[in-house]
Scaffold this active site. Sequence first.
Site: not given
Length: 240
Positions: A38, A136, A140, A178, A180
Amino acid sequence: MESGGDVICIDLPTEPNTDIFVEISKTTGQKWSYHSLDVTDSIAVQKTIDDEISNLRPSHPLRGVVTTAGISGGAPAETYPLDKFKQILDINVLGTFNVVQAVGRYMLENKLGGSVVMIASMSGSVANKGVKTAAYNTSKSAILQLARSLAAEWGNPSPSTTSPAPPIRVNSLSPGYIHTALSEESMNHPETREVWLSGSMLGRFSWAEEYRGPVLFLLGEASRFMTGADLRVDGGHCAW
């Protein structure tokens, strides 16, 4: 590994698929290891990296790190659960710093120099249409600033000493959308998919393997005069 590096992998799954590492190692002779960890646990991160460094081949000192750990989650900002918001910041920002701090300390103490590549996102520079991902996007954006700040500290880390440490270059890489597990749900939503595709100048989403070249460029000598920068690989999304 295909480019000549030994690799230490850190990720959360306890039983990941490591077939690709085994295959490449047989072909190239490069070494690899994997640890379930983690990244928000700073003590475990430091211990794991210290232990692995002691096992490295003398010809392959630790000279580079790529941080990719990250989660997302969407909710209207006015009702965004604070515990979820904090979890995203803890993993995406604190987790990144924990790894980079441990590696940076080793590089500085041993006067190795090196290159740090932190995976940010175009979401750190623009807001994403069709989704409500304030946490999010915020995380970033923090990665972009963290990269710049560490680059400023480690680019010329000991200028007043008679034996200065070599520079540690720190850059970020900002991908576009992407394919994913993190993005598939949104990509498969018809309305979101249409909005996202309309933002791509190339008319498609990217694949993870398309970031091999950019990552190797930032790690290697071809980018030796590049630090504190963000390399955006987004299919033109932010260029409209």
